[in-house]
Design an enzyme around this catalytic site. Structure first.
Site, short mmCIF file in Angstrom:
data_model
loop_
_atom_site.label_atom_id
_atom_site.label_comp_id
_atom_site.label_asym_id
_atom_site.label_seq_id
_atom_site.Cartn_x
_atom_site.Cartn_y
_atom_site.Cartn_z
N ASP A 325 0.86 -1.18 0.00
CA ASP A 325 0.00 0.00 0.00
C ASP A 325 0.90 1.23 0.00
OD1 ASP A 325 -2.34 1.61 0.36
OD2 ASP A 325 -1.79 1.80 2.47
N ASP A 529 -7.28 -1.99 3.25
CA ASP A 529 -6.29 -3.03 2.97
C ASP A 529 -6.66 -4.38 3.59
OD1 ASP A 529 -4.55 -1.17 1.68
OD2 ASP A 529 -3.93 -0.45 3.65
#
Length: 639
Positions: A325, A529
């Site tokens: 990420d 996420d």
């Protein structure tokens, strides 16, 4: 120990230490019998339980070998037979194995002793704000949502989020880093850390068993109590190995009885069978996996790397790709508002105030940046109504009596708002310089843009190099726009980047890679996420992120340091390599030693000593992981 020394002195050197020979024989019997009964009891109990379930384990071998050695020696003493006694064998085997189990239990407890010491250092009281007044209360009375104050020199009582004030917090007790960490509104505080500078006012987010320290201790304990697939394989092998050894001992006895040529074939046969039982005692086999796991997970905890379970260690072996990420992982996670562009009737300050109220209900770093910017400008912020967070896209809320939509371009398209030419040009200008753009819709019309910048973490380029050195394909997946994502990817040295990725897009990316036969790790810190973290072969969560992300991950990095990602993977692989080395030694030792014992080339005494040496070698090899971990950490610091 006296039983071992006296027995060996008499049998090996013919030395009588206490009175006459018969007196010493009886003394050794009296010393060895309570050892056999007391230390042997746990193995008799374990043997009975395993045999009752038709699943013989290593306790059966220990119980059989030591009991036969003790019973034969007792027969020699009571009936005054002229044979060597083997009390030293029965006592030494029980002593060494019990000592090994004791050390194992101690190391299991010591692995979390440092964490428990930290728990004991946590604050006993807190300064809580109630009805505008400050009152001191026991820390147990704080609940999530309460506001508390931490002055310089005080410990942070519980986990929380800074709502007001600036300070530097000493988090070395958690992260091992000596440099204090700057905290400002929106940043997370960890209970037990020490405030070194300014006064801060914070909102409690986790208390009691849910604090970072408490969860840290729990995760380490669970990891050390769990079994990797390789350990379950060992258990299955042991279920076959133990009966095979018993059969081998029986065949050894029968073979010596049939082929023996000595004065007393029965005695020779019995001694050879005892040696087989003792040398085959799979103590090293039993210690091989748990000792390595205990050392690996405890060293990781000391380095701020929490490995949730033993399976995670094993899955790191085949990792081929890692998906990162961007926000909060490769970047500081502390974005700042750089531009406010009004596109309608609202002034810039009105636009920012509306955006800040709407974003107050979100924990996303971009939302925090907007709220911080409004607070720094002195705006009075109320609470949003009808707030809804749309992970990876934006938020909707009623703010100051107006309906507000704030999010990325795709989210505004979904909401029926199409940017006009002026808006498109403004978006292009901001994205060209690497800004993340939040579009603002107010009462059904496009009202303006907010440009946000998030700097790349200092250690991110080196961390990416370390990951590539481990042979991993590095990929960035972010919900940010393509231009901002490409800028970060170029800065850290990543060639493959997926921008404008929603939570389901990140999940699909991980699944697609897995479908192609690629073993994938996912690194993230936000709610968006969590699905990909759970789907990945290894999920690595940054503790600076949300609880949902941390719970979904297999490994948690306590200080949010991106350089620890490669260290966590390298440590996991080193631990697994240690397990394999231990198992190779333990299996190899048994395979080579059993035929020697069956051939009469190893006496029970030598067999017992060799068995103990095997267990010690396994434990020493596991402890070697500490040195390996230090070298891994030093390599990371150099890069």
């Amino acid at each position: 120990m006296p039983a071992i020394v006296l027995s060996m002195a008499m049998d090996l050197a013919g030395v009588v230490v206490v009175g006459a020979e018969r007196t010493q024989m009886w003394l050794v019997l009296l010393l060895a019998t309570p050892v056999q009964a007391l230390l042997g009891w746990r193995f008799y109990r374990g043997s009975w339980a395993s045999l009752r379930h038709l699943n013989p384990n290593m306790d059966v071998l220990i119980a059989m070998g030591t009991t036969i050695a003790w019973a034969f020696s007792a027969w020699v003493v009571v009936f005054d037979r002229h044979y060597a006694m083997y009390f030293d064998v029965s006592v030494a085997v029980l002593l060494f194995i019990t000592l090994g189990k004791y050390l194992e239990d101690r190391s299991r407890g010591a692995a979390t002793s440092a964490i428990r010491a930290l728990l004991n250092l946590s604050a006993r009281s807190a300064t809580m704000v109630r009805d505008g007044a400050e009152i001191e209360v026991p820390v147990e009375q704080l609940t999530p949502g309460d506001t508390f104050v931490v002055r310089p020199g005080e410990r942070v009582p519980v986990d929380g989020i800074v709502r007001d004030g600036l300070s530097a917090i000493d988090e070395s007790m958690i992260t091992g880093e000596s440099i204090p960490v700057e905290k400002r509104p929106g940043d997370h505080l960890i209970g037990g850390t020490i405030n070194q500078a300014g006064l801060v006012r914070a909102e409690a987010t986790a208390v009691g068993a849910e604090t970072t320290l408490a969860r840290m201790a729990r995760m380490v304990e669970e990891a050390q109590g769990s079994k990797a697939e390789i350990q379950r394989l060992v258990d299955r092998v042991a279920a076959v190995f133990v009966p095979a050894v018993i059969v081998a001992a029986a065949l050894t006895f029968a073979g010596w009885m049939l082929l023996g040529s000595g004065d007393d074939p029965a005695i020779d046969a019995m001694l050879a069978a005892i040696a087989v039982l003792i040398i085959a005692c799979p103590c090293a086999l039993g210690l091989a996996t748990p000792t390595a796991i205990m050392v690996g997970t405890s060293v990781g905890a000391e380095r701020g790397i929490l490995i949730k379970n033993a399976d995670a260690l094993e899955r790191t072996r085949g990792l081929q790709a890692i998906v990162l990420d961007k926000t909060g992982t490769l970047t500081q996670g502390r974005p700042e508002v750089t531009d406010v562009v009004a596109l309608g009737e609202l002034a810039e300050d009105e636009l920012l105030a509306l955006a800040a109220v709407a974003e107050r209900g979100s924990e996303h770093p971009l939302s925090r940046a907007i709220v911080d910017a409004a607070v720094e400008r002195g705006y009075e912020l109320g609470d949003p109504a009808d707030f809804q967070s749309h992970a990876g896209r934006g938020v909707t809320a009623t703010a100051l009596g107006r309906r507000v939509i704030a999010g990325n371009l795709a989210f505004l398209h979904e909401s029926g708002l199409e940017p006009h030419a002026e808006a498109v040009a403004a978006i292009g200008r901001l994205e060209e310089v690497g800004r993340t753009v939040i579009l603002m819709g107010v009462d059904g019309g496009l009202a303006g843009l907010v440009g946000i910048a998030d700097e790349v973490k200092k250690g991110a380029p080196a961390a990416v190099r370390d990951l590539k050195d481990l042979g991993l394909r590095v990929i960035i997946a972010t919900g940010d726009n393509e231009r901002a994502a490409a800028r970060v990817a170029e800065a850290v040295g990543v060639d493959e980047c997926h921008a404008a990725a929603r939570p389901e897009d990140k999940l699909q990316l991980v699944r697609r890679l897995q479908t192609e036969g690629v073993s994938v790790a996912m690194v993230g810190d936000g709610v968006n996420d969590a699905p990909a973290l759970a789907q990945a072969d290894i999920g690595i969560a940054m503790s600076t992120g949300t609880d949902v992300a941390i719970e979904a991950g297999d490994i948690t990095l306590l200080n949010g340091d991106v350089s620890r990602i490669a260290e966590a993977i390298a440590l996991s692989r080193a631990t697994l390599a240690g397990i394999k080395q231990n198992l190779g030694w333990a299996f190899g030792y048994n395979v080579l030693a059993i035929p020697l014992a069956a051939a009469g080339l190893l006496t029970p005494i030598i067999a017992g000593a060799a068995m103990a040496l095997s267990s010690v070698s396994v434990m020493l090899n596991s402890l070697r992981l500490r040195g390996t971990a230090r070298r891994i950490a030093q390599r990371g610091r150099r890069s």
